[in-house]
Structures are given as structure tokens and as C-alpha cells.
Design an enzyme around this catalytic site. Sequence first.
Site, PDB file in Angstrom:
ATOM      1  CE  LYS A  34      -8.734  19.892  19.225  1.00 42.56           C
ATOM      2  NZ  LYS A  34      -9.287  20.707  18.143  1.00 42.56           N
ATOM      3  CB  THR A  35      -2.946  17.895  16.174  1.00 40.56           C
ATOM      4  OG1 THR A  35      -4.216  17.326  16.483  1.00 40.56           O
ATOM      5  CG2 THR A  35      -1.957  16.781  15.899  1.00 40.56           C
ATOM      6  CG  ASP A 218      -4.308  15.057  19.477  1.00 40.84           C
ATOM      7  OD1 ASP A 218      -5.140  15.921  19.825  1.00 40.84           O
ATOM      8  OD2 ASP A 218      -3.869  14.978  18.312  1.00 40.84           O
ATOM      9  CD  GLU A 219      -8.698  13.716  17.958  1.00 44.96           C
ATOM     10  OE1 GLU A 219      -9.822  14.058  18.383  1.00 44.96           O
ATOM     11  OE2 GLU A 219      -8.311  13.912  16.792  1.00 44.96           O
ATOM     12  CD  GLN A 249     -13.163  17.903  16.373  1.00 37.90           C
ATOM     13  OE1 GLN A 249     -12.784  17.131  15.498  1.00 37.90           O
ATOM     14  NE2 GLN A 249     -12.433  18.925  16.755  1.00 37.90           N
ATOM     15  NE  ARG A 593     -12.427  16.889  10.509  1.00 32.97           N
ATOM     16  CZ  ARG A 593     -11.647  17.368  11.476  1.00 32.97           C
ATOM     17  NH1 ARG A 593     -10.359  17.188  11.455  1.00 32.97           N
ATOM     18  NH2 ARG A 593     -12.157  18.067  12.480  1.00 32.97           N
TER      19      ARG A 593
END
Length: 734
Positions: A34-35, A218-219, A249, A593
Site C-alpha cells: 500500500k505505502t 496512507d493508513e 490494522q 511486521r
Amino acid sequence: MNSTLLANLNPPQLQAVTLPHQSALILAGAGSGKTRVLTTRIAYLVSHDGVPANRILAVTFTNKAAKEMLTRLTSMLPIHPQGLWIGTFHGLCNRLLRTHYYEANLPKTFQILDSSDQLSAIKRLMKLMNVDDEKYPPRDVANFINRHKEQGQRAAEADTFSVHDKQKAAIFAEYDLQCQREGVVDFAELMLRCYELLSRNAELREHYQARFQHILVDEFQDTNKLQYQWLKLLAGTKNALFAVGDDDQSIYAFRGADVGNMRELTRDFHVETVIKLEQNYRSHGNILDAANALIQNNRNRMGKNLWTAADGGEPIRVYEAPNDVEEAGYIVGEIQQLHREGMDLKDIALLYRSNAQSRVLEHALVSAGLAYRVHGGLRFFDRLEIKHTLAYLRLMENTDDDNALLRIINFPTRGIGARSIEQLQEVAIQQGTTLWDAAARAGGKVTAFVALIESMRNAARSLSLPETIAHVLQHSGLRALYENETGAKRAEAQERLANLEELGNAAVLFVHENEDDSLTSFLTHASLESGEHQAGDQDDALHLMTVHAAKGLEFHAVFISGLEEGLFPHQNSQREASGVDEERRLMYVAITRARQRLYLSFAQSRMLHGKVNYGVASCFLEELPEELLHWITPKRTAFAPTFTPQNNPFAAYVSPVSRPVPTPPRNQRAMASSTQRTVSGTEWRIGQSVTHAKFGDGVIVNLESSGADARVQVKFRTAGVKWLALEYAKLTAV
Ligand code: ATP
Ligand code: MG
């Protein structure tokens, strides 16, 4: 265009990056790019579509993420993206309000209230209004105000279903007037004021709408209602909103984040196709399977599949330790092993749910000589202004702290000259007393200083930690010192002021993440976090951080420690209906992560805040498929601690408490630990200040074993960290 820009994208990623000028939602799981897609899209817009960089606005979640994105972008583009706006919601609103302060009806130099400033302002106001603060706890009032502001509502629109709410709404109205008079804005106000500015002022709105043709977020799952409304205003009808996020998330519901914004976005912006990225590039199969299995236990998911082309890889290692010290020992051993096998320390992360857990881990790392870096808001404890503030706090906690006294007796300057200080030192030496005792008997300006510290100590008794810090900044004159700086030093002073604000934020976060939020505990934390063991930026060093701080990052190996009920999932979560689901999302963030190796550990007993807690394994461990796990210690079917209060080596020292640990009422908490004795018959407790005949002043940072072998670990101010046998150590409590 840079030809490699699109080369490393899979088909849906490519589709997302090269979408025509339209709004889009990229809904995708962890590690699916995504990022990467968002950053590449900015580069693509600039280099392929010829969009001027100043037509682009990018919103990220932290300043660190914004910085990283800019670095990535700069490397992808032939020239620096001049005029690009990239930052956090608060940062961007601040920027807009500073530019248009006049239109926003704010003074040019408006100040920002952090949460503790806000609380003090509310208290002050309630006194004026004669409102009973038992019936209306100021904290509840603050929550009421912030909650409404985050929904975009002012006092006039606030809930007034009950008499109680009516009263809170009345305070809300007065509070806004008071802030306006004083030229200050709180965090929620930054957003709301900026939102109102844009919605009221058509000229400005149209100006920015014409400017920012592309808005990328983002996010997105962690935006709240107001942030979403703000985005809508800026986007208008013509601009494209490009949002990437993962409902699984969402970990900031406690701050008002609303996953529902994703559904609204598709409706409001007529998003026809929600692009899903389903290939995970980060983790090996077992890790991803574990994450997928865990998150399936949550309700209300938007649903997506995540797969990887990578093989299963190593199993997930699980370790059950008798206590937290041994847990730390296991982790350190594994890290050393990975390091020997060739993995850089900087590719390894050690995660925990609450900051307090880092203490034991840090000691184990220091003893093993492993370089590490603690991330999160607390990295700045070595800065001058922070040290000064901490010195006030230290002296309040312990008036015998001569170093602290010397640091601040004339800072900010209060007319106590070098000669007077020397005299004090002479008297203290002659009479064998501390400087404080000597100061108490001196006259003139020194007396005023003593009185100042005394009044701060009194005030702190009824204040929370962030309030105490705010009080000290105010009454010591530190804040004013930097605020009033003009001329050449102004920029530097502004930075120092920002650091002081940051200390307030650090305290708020500390209170949020730690059961024991006493001043002592905070000071211990601060001294442990100070530069001494912190690796430099360039060094190969391990990363330590809370799970919240790990959002968006990735590492070759990840250790998740303290997987115990009450700790992770955190006990606070059990009070709220959605709480465990949010904790599970947090666990999902933690697991995802990891790229290659994942280690999970828990301890049967844990020393936290000077007390032993007996825990049971986290329910999350049960939710992971057995075939993915490799138990280093045998898995027990019925979890029962093998260590009991009777045979635990800590037990002679401390009286065991069962979870949840009762929390004293707030007004007794701030200074409670200075008198608290957790060890029957002895004075020793973690966080306690001590003096040693040879090593000087220090703080107890660990206790171990019992009876004749009892040891304490002390962090000395100058002599470093040492284990001392209690029987022989010439240690005095101060
Ligand atoms: P998170 O949900 O944790 O924020 P994310 O969806 O933003 O994750 P990224 O951080 O963008 O994911 O990407 C995860 C990792 O996968 C990064 O190392 C990234 O470089 C890599 N990656 C993403 N897409 C590809 C691809 N098409 N080919 C190879 N590697 C990729
Ligand atoms: Mg990301």
C-alpha cells in the site's frame, strides 16, 4: 519517465498507480504494498502525467512516515518535488492556520494546548463557573469536548440528553470562549478550526481545491470523522482522493478513529472499484498464515485474502518463561544467535504492548552488550530543556538530588549568583548536609527558590503526570523563557518549546501505556531512556518499540514479548465491547511486521512497577494454528504457573498481586510511589533513588532473588548500571 518506476509492480498495484484522475480506495492487507503504491503514484503523477508537485497533498500518519516517504520520492524523481505538501493531519492543519490565521480569527502567534494544558484550562474554568469537579470530573469534560470536536460539533450541537450533558455542553461553550480570548487551540480544535475555515470561507476553499488536485492518504483506516470531513472539503467535487488502508490494522479507535470512513468514502466519492492488493511481499508463509488465522476471530471485517508466493519458512517460535527476566534472557540469546548467523541487528525488532515492559529487556540487552535504539516519542531525554524540566521533577521527587538542584537553582535566571551557589556548597560540605538542607536555611532569593519547589511538590500531589509537567513548565518560568525569546535566538527557542510540548505528549502517552503513571515511574523511564545506551543513528542497532509505534514498518526478525492476559490483550480493553477486537488488530499489526522470523514469548510472573504479577498466556496464542508453532518450552494444556508466590524467587521481596492491579484514585497517584513500600521489611523498590558510598547517586532499576543472595541493579548517574549484593552494598535510600 524513470523506466524502472513501474517495473516492480504486480497487476493490481500497477492498476492503482496508473489510475486516471479519479478517487480510489485501495483496501489491502499488511505488507501488500500500500505505502509503496501510494509513493509510486505520486512519482508517477509527477513524472508521467506531468502534474506539478504543488498540486499534490499527501497525508501520512506520523512525521517519521512523512519524512521516509519524501526520501523515497526524491530517489524516484529526477528533481526534488518542490511545493508538494506532505504531513500529518495536525501538521497540515497547523500549516494552513498559520498561513490564514487572520481569516481563522486567531492571533498570529496562537499557541497549541496539549492534552494536559487543555485539562488545566478546563479546571480553571470550572472553578470560575463554580462547577463541582467531583460530579463533573474535568477529564470527562475534556473527553466530552474532544469527542464532539472530532465529530465536527461545537457546544451548540452537543448532546444534551441529560442534565449532566447539558452542564458539560455549557462548560464546552465557555471553554471555547476562554480559548479564543487567550489565543490558544487544543489538538481537536486545530482540525476543527481548519475545517470550519475551509467550509465557511469559499474563497480559500476554492483556492485550495483548485490547488490540490490529488489528495493521497496512507493508513486511511485510522482517520476520524472530522479528518474525513476535512478531506472531503479539500477534495470538493473535482479532485481525486486516493486512500489506502487496511481495516484490520485500525488501532486508534481509542482516539476516535472510525473504520466506517472506508465505506463512506466509496459512497461519497463514487468509487466504483475498490482495488484489493492480495499478495503479501513481506512475510514468509507461516507468519502470514498465523496473521490470517488470528484476524479471522474478529467481527465486522471488510474481508480480504492475503497470500504469499514465499514458502512457509521457519515455524513461529513460542517460549514460556518462568519470569520476565528469563524471558528477556531467552530473547537476547536468540538475537545473539541470529546475529552470529549474519543478520544485522538493525533488521531485528523487539516489540511490546506497553512501554513499561522495555525495562527488563533493556537491562538484558545492556548486560549482553547489544546495541539497541528505543523508538517512540521518548528519544529526546538528553536535550537541554528536557533535562532542565526533568531536574525540576527530580528535585520535587527527591529534594536531596544535588545535581538536579544545581542544574536549576538559577535556571531560568532568578538572581542567584555563582558566589551564592558556592557558599551553599561550602555550607553543605561543612555541615555534612545536602544542598537542599543548606538552601532551606539560607535567605533571600534562595529561600524563594526553595518555596517554589515546595509549592510545586504540593501541587503535584493532586495532579496527574502530564498536569504536573505542565505545572512545572508554567511555574518554573521555563516555558515563558522560551516563549519570550526574540531576535536571533527565536527559532532555536521555538524548537525548544516544541520539545517541551513533546515532553507533555510523551507523558500523555506514558500514562496511556503504563499502569503505574507516577512521577517516579516516569523519571525512571526517562533516565533509562536517556542517551547512554542509545545507539547512534548510523550504528547497527536493534529496534525496541511498542506495537503502536511499529505500524507500517518491517523487519527480518520480530520478537513479540509479554504475551499475557491483561498485558496483551491489555486489561483496559476488557472494559469495552470492541476492545479485544482492537487488541487483536494490534496483534495482527505486530505479527505482520515480520519478514522471516517470528518469536512469541510470555512469562508466568512479571515484575512491573515494583510488584510481581502472575499472568496467564494470552488468548491470542490459542488462536494461532498449532501446526505453525514450534514450542521451545513444552506447551501445557491447562495453563497454571509453575511458580507460585511460595517458590518464586521474587516472592520474598514483594507481595504478589493478582490482575487487575487496583489503581489508586487519580488524586492520590501522582506522588504515591515516593512513599510506597512494596517489600515487606525493606525499603527497596524499583525506581527508588539511592546513594552508594563509592558510586554516588542512582536509581534502582531491578531487583532479584531473595534472602542472602538478594541483589539490586542500580543505574548510577555517573558510574553506569551495576548489580549489587544487598548484604554488602553500602546503599542508602534517599
Ligand atoms: P503495511 O500494511 O504494513 O503498512 P503496506 O501494505 O504499506 O504494509 P509496503 O510497506 O508498501 O506494504 O510493502 C511491504 C513490502 O513489500 C515492502 O518491503 C515493499 O518494498 C515490498 N513490495 C511491495 N510490492 C512489491 C512488489 N510488487 N514486488 C516486490 N516487493 C514488493
Ligand atoms: Mg504501509
